[in-house]
Design a protein around this motif. Sequence first.
Motif, short mmCIF file in Angstrom:
data_model
loop_
_atom_site.label_atom_id
_atom_site.label_comp_id
_atom_site.label_asym_id
_atom_site.label_seq_id
_atom_site.Cartn_x
_atom_site.Cartn_y
_atom_site.Cartn_z
N ALA A 1 62.81 57.73 39.24
CA ALA A 1 62.02 58.30 38.14
C ALA A 1 60.63 58.71 38.60
O ALA A 1 60.02 59.61 38.01
CB ALA A 1 61.93 57.29 36.99
N GLY A 2 60.12 58.07 39.64
CA GLY A 2 58.80 58.42 40.13
C GLY A 2 58.70 59.82 40.70
O GLY A 2 57.59 60.36 40.84
N LEU A 3 59.85 60.43 41.03
CA LEU A 3 59.82 61.80 41.54
C LEU A 3 59.59 62.83 40.43
O LEU A 3 59.12 63.93 40.70
CB LEU A 3 61.13 62.13 42.25
CG LEU A 3 61.37 61.49 43.62
CD1 LEU A 3 62.72 61.92 44.16
CD2 LEU A 3 60.26 61.87 44.59
N VAL A 4 59.95 62.49 39.20
CA VAL A 4 59.86 63.47 38.11
C VAL A 4 58.43 63.96 37.89
O VAL A 4 58.21 65.18 37.82
CB VAL A 4 60.47 62.88 36.82
CG1 VAL A 4 60.31 63.86 35.66
CG2 VAL A 4 61.94 62.54 37.03
N PRO A 5 57.42 63.08 37.75
CA PRO A 5 56.06 63.61 37.58
C PRO A 5 55.58 64.41 38.78
O PRO A 5 54.82 65.37 38.62
CB PRO A 5 55.21 62.36 37.34
CG PRO A 5 56.01 61.22 37.83
CD PRO A 5 57.44 61.60 37.62
N TRP A 6 56.03 64.06 39.98
CA TRP A 6 55.62 64.83 41.15
C TRP A 6 56.26 66.21 41.16
O TRP A 6 55.63 67.20 41.52
CB TRP A 6 55.99 64.08 42.44
CG TRP A 6 55.08 62.94 42.75
CD1 TRP A 6 55.33 61.62 42.59
CD2 TRP A 6 53.74 63.04 43.27
NE1 TRP A 6 54.24 60.86 42.97
CE2 TRP A 6 53.26 61.71 43.40
CE3 TRP A 6 52.92 64.09 43.63
CZ2 TRP A 6 51.98 61.43 43.87
CZ3 TRP A 6 51.64 63.82 44.11
CH2 TRP A 6 51.18 62.50 44.22
N PHE B 1 43.53 53.65 34.72
CA PHE B 1 43.48 55.08 35.04
C PHE B 1 43.85 55.92 33.82
O PHE B 1 43.15 56.91 33.52
CB PHE B 1 44.44 55.39 36.19
CG PHE B 1 44.44 56.83 36.62
CD1 PHE B 1 43.46 57.31 37.48
CD2 PHE B 1 45.41 57.71 36.16
CE1 PHE B 1 43.44 58.63 37.88
CE2 PHE B 1 45.41 59.03 36.55
CZ PHE B 1 44.43 59.50 37.40
N LYS B 2 44.90 55.55 33.10
CA LYS B 2 45.29 56.28 31.90
C LYS B 2 44.18 56.26 30.86
O LYS B 2 43.90 57.27 30.20
CB LYS B 2 46.57 55.69 31.30
CG LYS B 2 47.84 55.95 32.10
CD LYS B 2 49.03 55.33 31.40
CE LYS B 2 50.33 55.64 32.12
NZ LYS B 2 50.39 55.04 33.46
N SER C 1 50.26 59.43 36.85
CA SER C 1 50.04 57.98 36.81
C SER C 1 51.33 57.22 36.52
O SER C 1 51.43 56.04 36.85
CB SER C 1 48.98 57.64 35.76
OG SER C 1 49.45 57.89 34.45
N PHE C 2 52.31 57.89 35.92
CA PHE C 2 53.58 57.21 35.65
C PHE C 2 54.39 56.98 36.92
O PHE C 2 55.31 56.16 36.91
CB PHE C 2 54.40 58.01 34.64
CG PHE C 2 53.91 57.86 33.23
CD1 PHE C 2 54.32 56.80 32.45
CD2 PHE C 2 53.02 58.77 32.70
CE1 PHE C 2 53.87 56.65 31.16
CE2 PHE C 2 52.56 58.64 31.40
CZ PHE C 2 52.98 57.58 30.63
N ALA C 3 54.08 57.70 37.99
CA ALA C 3 54.77 57.44 39.25
C ALA C 3 54.48 56.01 39.72
O ALA C 3 55.33 55.36 40.35
CB ALA C 3 54.33 58.45 40.31
#
Length: 285
Positions: A9-14, A192-193, A237-239
């Motif tokens: 899932a961490g790839l999606v925001p990237w 950070f958010k 930041s969700f990554a």
Amino acid sequence: MAVVGRIPAGLVPWIAAVPSVLSILLAYGLAVQAGHVPAFLPAISQCGAEAPERFVLRLGMLPACVMMSFHWFVIVAYLRRLEEEPCGYKDAVYSPEPKRHSSCFCCCLCCCCECWRVLDWLALRAGVAGCLGLLVSLAVLESDGTTPQKLHGALAEFFFLANLTAHVCVVVKLYKLRHNRGDGPPWFSMAFKTCVLVMEWVALLFAAYSSFTKMGDVYWHICEWAGAFLVIGFNLSFAWDYHRRFYVDSLFDPSHLSDETWSGEMIRYALPAAKMRQRGRHVPN
């Protein structure tokens, strides 16, 4: 139900952030080199009005908007999984089928979190609507004087306002979950958010003040650049939150299909023929 594909899932925001950042910076560089905009703080929309830079901007922003829209579905799934996991989100995997929990935990969720489901609903719709507004805003951007400036400006502002609304809902929901459950994203991710959300409010208020007082276009351009990269930063930041604990699965449900269809067309793209034979399935010619 079969899992036919899985990505962290961490790839999606990237995947959403990289095309948008590259297209904006490349369009800016091409516009400055061609003399279409000044080198100091032009508007992002001005960097995509003339050819060839407008093609670069649209080429990058189209998949970026699609992935940002998809990422909002992932964010909402992440928030709901935090509610569903009784022991936190460690080693959790996305699934549309909620797990069964004890009645005590379900009562706790009903009392503390059920009324907060509206935040998920609002965040998802605001985020997706903002991405659609940005797509239309880019589509009407032309250099021949036919651009409906009011429509373009209104949709660009709607993108920032919709994302700000969605960000407020997400941050409030995450703080609520941390308060009720003692679980959620890492503290530095929450910090950070929160900082990004505060800066978004400051940029919005400053943009409104500069518009009413007619301070000049340069201040509006500052807010536009700041707002764009703050939105990208919030999504990235969700990554940190997903890391390696969450995955996005592509699921295939053959329950409504015949055996012939299951062994033929639908499974062909998911499994190589060798694996199909190994599993004893018929490989169509």
